[in-house]
Design an enzyme around this catalytic site. Structure first.
Site, short mmCIF file in Angstrom:
data_model
loop_
_atom_site.label_atom_id
_atom_site.label_comp_id
_atom_site.label_asym_id
_atom_site.label_seq_id
_atom_site.Cartn_x
_atom_site.Cartn_y
_atom_site.Cartn_z
N GLY A 18 58.99 42.60 -2.45
CA GLY A 18 57.65 42.45 -1.89
C GLY A 18 57.48 41.13 -1.16
O GLY A 18 58.43 40.35 -1.03
N ASP A 19 56.26 40.93 -0.65
CA ASP A 19 55.91 39.69 0.05
C ASP A 19 56.78 39.45 1.27
O ASP A 19 57.13 38.32 1.59
CB ASP A 19 56.01 38.48 -0.91
N HIS A 47 48.21 41.51 1.32
CA HIS A 47 48.76 41.47 2.67
C HIS A 47 47.91 40.49 3.49
O HIS A 47 46.74 40.73 3.71
CB HIS A 47 48.71 42.86 3.32
N GLN A 230 54.10 46.51 -2.43
CA GLN A 230 55.26 46.07 -3.22
C GLN A 230 56.57 46.49 -2.52
O GLN A 230 56.57 46.53 -1.30
CB GLN A 230 55.19 46.60 -4.65
N THR A 305 47.99 37.05 -3.97
CA THR A 305 47.08 37.58 -4.99
C THR A 305 46.88 36.59 -6.13
O THR A 305 45.78 36.42 -6.64
CB THR A 305 47.63 38.93 -5.53
N THR A 306 47.95 35.92 -6.56
CA THR A 306 47.86 35.08 -7.75
C THR A 306 48.08 33.59 -7.48
O THR A 306 47.87 32.78 -8.38
CB THR A 306 48.93 35.52 -8.78
N ARG A 308 50.83 32.15 -7.36
CA ARG A 308 52.03 31.64 -8.04
C ARG A 308 53.13 31.28 -7.04
O ARG A 308 53.28 31.92 -6.01
CB ARG A 308 52.59 32.73 -8.98
N ASP A 338 62.17 32.71 11.55
CA ASP A 338 61.82 31.35 11.96
C ASP A 338 61.83 30.39 10.77
O ASP A 338 62.26 29.25 10.86
CB ASP A 338 60.45 31.33 12.64
P1 IMP Z 1 51.91 44.34 -11.72
O1 IMP Z 1 52.12 45.20 -10.53
O2 IMP Z 1 50.66 43.48 -11.63
O3 IMP Z 1 51.94 45.10 -13.02
O4 IMP Z 1 53.12 43.29 -11.82
C1 IMP Z 1 54.45 43.71 -12.10
C2 IMP Z 1 55.46 42.91 -11.29
O5 IMP Z 1 55.35 43.24 -9.91
C3 IMP Z 1 55.27 41.39 -11.37
O6 IMP Z 1 56.53 40.78 -11.27
C4 IMP Z 1 54.45 41.10 -10.13
O7 IMP Z 1 54.60 39.76 -9.70
C5 IMP Z 1 55.10 42.06 -9.15
N1 IMP Z 1 54.21 42.43 -8.04
C6 IMP Z 1 53.17 43.30 -8.07
N2 IMP Z 1 52.61 43.41 -6.87
C7 IMP Z 1 53.30 42.62 -6.04
C8 IMP Z 1 53.22 42.34 -4.63
O8 IMP Z 1 52.37 42.88 -3.90
N3 IMP Z 1 54.13 41.45 -4.14
C9 IMP Z 1 55.09 40.89 -4.92
N4 IMP Z 1 55.22 41.13 -6.23
C10 IMP Z 1 54.33 41.99 -6.78
#
Ligand code: IMP
Length: 432
Positions: A18-19, A47, A230, A305-306, A308, A338
């Site tokens: 993801g990301d 996003h 994801q 989202t978080t 982190r 880039d």
């Molecule tokens: P959950 O989807 O909140 O249950 O998280 C489960 C795992 O998926 C964790 O490691 C999250 O950081 C990761 N995760 C969930 N959604 C995303 C996203 O959109 N981007 C990156 N990691 C994600």
């Protein structure tokens, strides 16, 4: 990025953890489609769209919503937090994007209530005391999908009938509260949960449609774009289970989620040119030390989202090949070139050594497999040049071209585009 006839149905999915910047890619293709659909996941996604005059973060609403006159669908395989969804709708209204007539939500979509959010937090707190947390986004995703599987979840159409809603919330309380208490958390008062949802119902229910909605649009001949959230290595089945999300970002999910056939869907897999990961779980090519810190800084690698910090790694060909294999994508787009190019040098993980044997594709993605691989690296040097915003292959410096050609030589599907910045126009079409 124009749409070709054979791409009447197009899916854009993430390939690694993801990301990878799928949002702007969905946005750039959305112009050519009538309908844009989110088919899995929930507000765990973030996003971020950087447009010239605007920075907008999307969590549950597909990025194509910024175009007027598109139909925007959240399909049954998603999970919705109504609080967050209504806040997202409001934040779009502030930039004059009104979804009153265009947003459609499947009535069978699972709703994340305060019970699921509280359980997610309680479980993560409980597991972290044992050093075993997943590192979820704490937004109730896993518990909503679990309740779906238990057949105890609230679904969107329950908000059309307050009697049904109340009964289901009280039933959910009977099952969830003992678990919350056992995990050392407080029980929730079902009446308060009901009252909150009752107050949201009027606004929310305007958007509800039934699960034949997209099949009918297909019959009318509409072009449809499916937005993944994801990525494949976070897929509950094909990813690094248990360090995964609880839905399946696999394009095959589109069928049951949307109530349509998946025949004739062209699929683009998106991978950041260097992998990154939030949350726990194996990461074979994590860089470590000050080099990782520098890449994180250049790439602003903090969760949308978080917030982190994301772990960052070297490009991992065996994992990329694995994701391409199990997802069946037709072409790939690499993003953030880039950012990587700002590093003077990098490594390419070209193979793994497993039990002394060299393998060129990951045999699986579970921790049992990924924690026993030894990456085989080749060093690579870049020139000292800022390639941000370059949008023609010919303008790329030689080492940049060599890097893309080298990565392509390991893959048996085309790298069709490479992104060189966050804007829609920062993209290079790769000569085939
Ligand atoms: P959950 O989807 O909140 O249950 O998280 C489960 C795992 O998926 C964790 O490691 C999250 O950081 C990761 N995760 C969930 N959604 C995303 C996203 O959109 N981007 C990156 N990691 C994600």
């Amino acid at each position: 990025m124009g749409v070709m006839m054979e791409q009447k149905y197009l899916a854009i999915i993430g390939l690694i953890w993801g990301d990878e910047g799928k949002g702007i890619i969905v946005y750039s293709y959305a112009e050519s489609y009538d309908v844009i659909v989110r088919f899995q996941g929930g507000p765990n996604a973030g996003h971020t769209l950087h447009l010239s005059s605007l920075k907008q973060v999307f969590h549950s609403i597909p990025c194509g919503a910024l175009y007027p006159s598109k139909i925007i669908v959240i399909a049954g395989g998603c999970v919705i937090d109504i609080d967050k969804l209504l806040a997202e709708i409001e934040s779009l209204e502030k930039i004059s994007v009104y979804l009153k007539d265009s947003l459609k939500i499947y009535g069978n979509t699972t709703i994340i209530t305060d019970f699921e959010i509280t359980m997610d937090v309680a479980m993560e707190n409980f597991l972290s005391k044992k050093g075993k947390s997943i590192g979820t986004t704490r937004s109730g995703i896993g518990d909503a999908y679990a309740n779906r599987a238990y057949r105890t979840a609230i679904i969107a159409e329950d908000l059309l009938d307050m009697k049904v809603l109340k009964e289901k919330i009280y039933a959910l309380a009977d099952i969830t509260n003992p678990q919350l208490l056992a995990l050392g958390a407080d029980a929730l008062d079902p009446e308060l949960v009901f009252q909150k949802m009752q107050s949201q119902a009027e606004k929310f229910c305007n958007y509800i449609v039934t699960n034949t909605y997209l099949a009918k649009l297909q019959k009318e001949g509409k072009n449809i774009l499916f937005e993944g959230a994801q990525a494949i290595l976070l897929d509950t089945l094909n990813g690094s289970y248990p360090y995964v999300t609880s839905s399946s970002p696999h394009p095959g999910t589109i069928g049951p989620s949307c109530g349509i056939s998946t025949k004739n869907i062209h699929t683009i897999g998106v991978a950041k040119i260097y992998p990154s990961r939030v949350g726990e779980g194996p990461f074979p090519t994590q860089i470590g030390g000050s080099e990782e810190e520098l890449l994180r800084k250049y790439g602003h690698e903090y969760g949308a989202t978080t917030g982190r910090a994301r772990k960052c790694g070297y490009i991992d060909i065996p994992l990329l090949k694995y994701s391409i294999l199990v997802s069946g994508v037709d072409e790939i787009i690499l993003t953030c070139f880039d950012t990587l190019y700002k590093m003077n040098k990098t490594k390419i993980c070209v193979a793994y050594e497993i039990d002394g044997k060299r393998v060129d594709i990951a045999p699986g993605a579970t921790p049992r497999i990924l924690s026993n691989v030894k990456p085989v690296y080749e060093d690579f040097s870049f020139s000292k040049m800022d390639i941000s915003g370059i949008n023609s292959w010919n303008d790329l410096p030689e080492p940049a071209k060599e890097f893309i050609k080298k990565v392509q030589s390991y893959l048996d599907i085309p790298i069709s585009k490479v992104k060189t910045g966050p804007d829609v126009k920062d993209v290079i079409d790769i000569p085939q």
